[in-house]
Design a protein around this motif. Structure first.
Motif, PDB file in Angstrom:
ATOM      1  N   GLU A 122      -2.892  12.395  22.199  1.00 31.15           N
ATOM      2  CA  GLU A 122      -3.844  13.333  21.602  1.00 31.15           C
ATOM      3  C   GLU A 122      -3.506  14.763  22.017  1.00 31.15           C
ATOM      4  OE1 GLU A 122      -8.711  13.755  21.142  1.00 31.15           O
ATOM      5  OE2 GLU A 122      -7.884  12.621  22.814  1.00 31.15           O
ATOM      6  N   GLN A 123      -3.196  14.957  23.303  1.00 35.28           N
ATOM      7  CA  GLN A 123      -2.812  16.286  23.785  1.00 35.28           C
ATOM      8  C   GLN A 123      -1.529  16.764  23.092  1.00 35.28           C
ATOM      9  OE1 GLN A 123      -4.454  18.427  25.745  1.00 35.28           O
ATOM     10  NE2 GLN A 123      -6.131  16.928  25.755  1.00 35.28           N
ATOM     11  N   ALA A 124      -0.597  15.834  22.940  1.00 37.59           N
ATOM     12  CA  ALA A 124       0.648  16.200  22.247  1.00 37.59           C
ATOM     13  C   ALA A 124       0.358  16.563  20.792  1.00 37.59           C
ATOM     14  CB  ALA A 124       1.651  15.049  22.325  1.00 37.59           C
ATOM     15  N   ALA A 125      -0.574  15.847  20.134  1.00 37.19           N
ATOM     16  CA  ALA A 125      -0.930  16.147  18.750  1.00 37.19           C
ATOM     17  C   ALA A 125      -1.573  17.529  18.652  1.00 37.19           C
ATOM     18  CB  ALA A 125      -1.862  15.081  18.208  1.00 37.19           C
ATOM     19  N   TYR A 126      -2.421  17.906  19.605  1.00 39.88           N
ATOM     20  CA  TYR A 126      -3.033  19.237  19.589  1.00 39.88           C
ATOM     21  C   TYR A 126      -1.967  20.333  19.752  1.00 39.88           C
ATOM     22  CZ  TYR A 126      -7.789  17.318  19.914  1.00 39.88           C
ATOM     23  OH  TYR A 126      -8.967  16.669  19.664  1.00 39.88           O
ATOM     24  N   LYS A 127      -1.021  20.079  20.663  1.00 39.08           N
ATOM     25  CA  LYS A 127       0.050  21.058  20.877  1.00 39.08           C
ATOM     26  C   LYS A 127       0.909  21.202  19.612  1.00 39.08           C
ATOM     27  CE  LYS A 127       0.481  20.552  25.881  1.00 39.08           C
ATOM     28  NZ  LYS A 127       1.342  20.102  26.978  1.00 39.08           N
ATOM     29  N   LEU A 128       1.219  20.056  18.979  1.00 40.36           N
ATOM     30  CA  LEU A 128       2.012  20.075  17.752  1.00 40.36           C
ATOM     31  C   LEU A 128       1.267  20.805  16.636  1.00 40.36           C
ATOM     32  CD1 LEU A 128       4.618  19.160  16.359  1.00 40.36           C
ATOM     33  CD2 LEU A 128       3.445  17.032  15.786  1.00 40.36           C
ATOM     34  N   ASP A 129      -0.055  20.590  16.565  1.00 39.43           N
ATOM     35  CA  ASP A 129      -0.869  21.259  15.557  1.00 39.43           C
ATOM     36  C   ASP A 129      -0.861  22.767  15.797  1.00 39.43           C
ATOM     37  OD1 ASP A 129      -2.680  21.290  13.315  1.00 39.43           O
ATOM     38  OD2 ASP A 129      -4.323  21.641  14.750  1.00 39.43           O
ATOM     39  N   ALA A 130      -1.016  23.176  17.049  1.00 42.54           N
ATOM     40  CA  ALA A 130      -1.004  24.602  17.380  1.00 42.54           C
ATOM     41  C   ALA A 130       0.366  25.212  17.060  1.00 42.54           C
ATOM     42  CB  ALA A 130      -1.359  24.798  18.854  1.00 42.54           C
ATOM     43  N   TYR A 131       1.424  24.480  17.389  1.00 38.56           N
ATOM     44  CA  TYR A 131       2.773  24.984  17.107  1.00 38.56           C
ATOM     45  C   TYR A 131       3.016  25.085  15.612  1.00 38.56           C
ATOM     46  CZ  TYR A 131       7.828  25.378  17.174  1.00 38.56           C
ATOM     47  OH  TYR A 131       9.119  25.811  16.982  1.00 38.56           O
ATOM     48  N   SER A 132       2.540  24.096  14.857  1.00 37.93           N
ATOM     49  CA  SER A 132       2.737  24.150  13.401  1.00 37.93           C
ATOM     50  C   SER A 132       1.950  25.301  12.782  1.00 37.93           C
ATOM     51  CB  SER A 132       2.369  22.819  12.751  1.00 37.93           C
ATOM     52  OG  SER A 132       0.994  22.571  12.880  1.00 37.93           O
ATOM     53  N   LYS A 133       0.791  25.625  13.332  1.00 32.46           N
ATOM     54  CA  LYS A 133       0.009  26.765  12.821  1.00 32.46           C
ATOM     55  C   LYS A 133       0.741  28.075  13.098  1.00 32.46           C
ATOM     56  CE  LYS A 133      -4.554  24.681  12.983  1.00 32.46           C
ATOM     57  NZ  LYS A 133      -5.864  24.654  13.597  1.00 32.46           N
ATOM     58  N   LYS A 134       1.383  28.172  14.266  1.00 35.28           N
ATOM     59  CA  LYS A 134       2.161  29.379  14.570  1.00 35.28           C
ATOM     60  C   LYS A 134       3.350  29.502  13.615  1.00 35.28           C
ATOM     61  CE  LYS A 134       1.252  29.750  19.515  1.00 35.28           C
ATOM     62  NZ  LYS A 134       1.845  29.664  20.854  1.00 35.28           N
ATOM     63  N   LEU A 135       4.011  28.364  13.387  1.00 30.45           N
ATOM     64  CA  LEU A 135       5.144  28.381  12.465  1.00 30.45           C
ATOM     65  C   LEU A 135       4.699  28.778  11.058  1.00 30.45           C
ATOM     66  CD1 LEU A 135       7.393  25.302  13.349  1.00 30.45           C
ATOM     67  CD2 LEU A 135       7.943  27.708  13.584  1.00 30.45           C
ATOM     68  N   GLU A 136       3.585  28.256  10.644  1.00 26.39           N
ATOM     69  CA  GLU A 136       3.073  28.583   9.308  1.00 26.39           C
ATOM     70  C   GLU A 136       2.749  30.061   9.217  1.00 26.39           C
ATOM     71  OE1 GLU A 136      -0.465  27.196   6.233  1.00 26.39           O
ATOM     72  OE2 GLU A 136      -0.464  26.397   8.250  1.00 26.39           O
ATOM     73  N   ALA A 137       2.172  30.611  10.266  1.00 26.18           N
ATOM     74  CA  ALA A 137       1.832  32.027  10.276  1.00 26.18           C
ATOM     75  C   ALA A 137       3.124  32.870  10.212  1.00 26.18           C
ATOM     76  CB  ALA A 137       1.026  32.372  11.506  1.00 26.18           C
ATOM     77  N   LYS A 138       4.154  32.455  10.926  1.00 24.55           N
ATOM     78  CA  LYS A 138       5.428  33.191  10.876  1.00 24.55           C
ATOM     79  C   LYS A 138       6.060  33.081   9.498  1.00 24.55           C
ATOM     80  CE  LYS A 138       7.003  33.109  15.650  1.00 24.55           C
ATOM     81  NZ  LYS A 138       8.051  32.691  16.563  1.00 24.55           N
ATOM     82  N   TYR A 139       5.995  31.895   8.909  1.00 29.33           N
ATOM     83  CA  TYR A 139       6.579  31.692   7.580  1.00 29.33           C
ATOM     84  C   TYR A 139       5.881  32.581   6.551  1.00 29.33           C
ATOM     85  CZ  TYR A 139       8.009  29.393   3.308  1.00 29.33           C
ATOM     86  OH  TYR A 139       8.490  29.142   2.056  1.00 29.33           O
ATOM     87  N   LYS A 140       4.566  32.640   6.609  1.00 28.71           N
ATOM     88  CA  LYS A 140       3.817  33.473   5.672  1.00 28.71           C
ATOM     89  C   LYS A 140       4.149  34.941   5.885  1.00 28.71           C
ATOM     90  CE  LYS A 140      -0.062  30.456   4.774  1.00 28.71           C
ATOM     91  NZ  LYS A 140      -1.487  30.236   4.845  1.00 28.71           N
ATOM     92  N   LYS A 141       4.343  35.308   7.133  1.00 29.21           N
ATOM     93  CA  LYS A 141       4.681  36.677   7.449  1.00 29.21           C
ATOM     94  C   LYS A 141       6.068  37.020   6.894  1.00 29.21           C
ATOM     95  CE  LYS A 141       4.312  39.558  11.530  1.00 29.21           C
ATOM     96  NZ  LYS A 141       4.321  39.561  12.965  1.00 29.21           N
ATOM     97  N   LEU A 142       6.984  36.117   7.019  1.00 29.75           N
ATOM     98  CA  LEU A 142       8.342  36.320   6.519  1.00 29.75           C
ATOM     99  C   LEU A 142       8.344  36.297   4.977  1.00 29.75           C
ATOM    100  CD1 LEU A 142      10.581  34.245   8.921  1.00 29.75           C
ATOM    101  CD2 LEU A 142      10.478  36.710   8.718  1.00 29.75           C
ATOM    102  N   GLU A 143       7.549  35.515   4.405  1.00 31.36           N
ATOM    103  CA  GLU A 143       7.494  35.385   2.954  1.00 31.36           C
ATOM    104  C   GLU A 143       6.942  36.675   2.340  1.00 31.36           C
ATOM    105  OE1 GLU A 143       4.804  32.468   1.054  1.00 31.36           O
ATOM    106  OE2 GLU A 143       6.641  31.322   0.900  1.00 31.36           O
ATOM    107  N   LYS A 144       6.072  37.350   3.000  1.00 35.51           N
ATOM    108  CA  LYS A 144       5.471  38.577   2.498  1.00 35.51           C
ATOM    109  C   LYS A 144       6.502  39.707   2.511  1.00 35.51           C
ATOM    110  CE  LYS A 144       0.687  37.865   3.739  1.00 35.51           C
ATOM    111  NZ  LYS A 144      -0.448  38.331   4.502  1.00 35.51           N
ATOM    112  N   ARG A 145       7.469  39.701   3.230  1.00 34.12           N
ATOM    113  CA  ARG A 145       8.452  40.766   3.317  1.00 34.12           C
ATOM    114  C   ARG A 145       9.367  40.673   2.201  1.00 34.12           C
ATOM    115  NH1 ARG A 145      11.188  41.210   9.039  1.00 34.12           N
ATOM    116  NH2 ARG A 145       9.414  41.055  10.255  1.00 34.12           N
TER     117      ARG A 145
END
Length: 145
Positions: A122-145
């Motif tokens: 469960e802890q690993a799933a929370y960490k993976l979820d947090a990491y995927s949200k960061k990646l998604e935020a970076k992807y959206k940021k890169l896509e806007k440029r």
């Protein structure tokens, strides 16, 4: 005899002439008279008969008290035997439960291990979820440029 009768009348006449006292301790000639020998014997027999009845009653009451105590002791003994049987049954059931618990202990240990692994997963799933949200935020940021 006539002289004795006259003397008896004279004594009774002198007794009548004496003033009457209120003092109860003073005995008159009539009170000091002793009963006949047959009356004493009959009174003694009556007293001994009544004393025997009284003592018989006292002894009977004491005997009945002891019988009651004996019955109470017997009942108490039976109750203690019942309580002993109940305690033996409880002890036997407790031993059976302890044996069953000992038989289940390996499974309970496995459940504890699985629970710890699930918590770690469960802890690993929370960490993976947090990491995927960061990646998604970076992807959206890169896509806007």
């Amino acid at each position: 005899m006539a002289a004795a009768a006259a003397a008896a009348q004279g004594v009774s006449a002198t007794q009548r002439e004496e003033p009457v006292r209120d003092d109860a301790a003073v005995e008159t000639a009539e009170e000091a008279k002793e009963p006949a020998e047959a009356d004493i014997t009959e009174l003694c027999r009556d007293m001994f008969s009544k004393m025997a009845t009284y003592l018989t009653g006292e002894l009977t009451a004491t005997s009945e008290d002891y019988k009651l105590l004996e019955n109470m002791n017997k009942l108490t003994s039976l109750k203690y035997l019942e309580m002993k049987d109940i305690a033996i049954n409880i002890s036997r059931n407790l031993k059976d439960l302890n044996q069953k618990y000992a038989g289940l202990q390996p499974y309970l240990d496995q459940i504890n291990v699985i629970e710890e692994q699930v918590a770690a997963l469960e802890q690993a799933a929370y960490k993976l979820d947090a990491y995927s949200k960061k990646l998604e935020a970076k992807y959206k940021k890169l896509e806007k440029r």
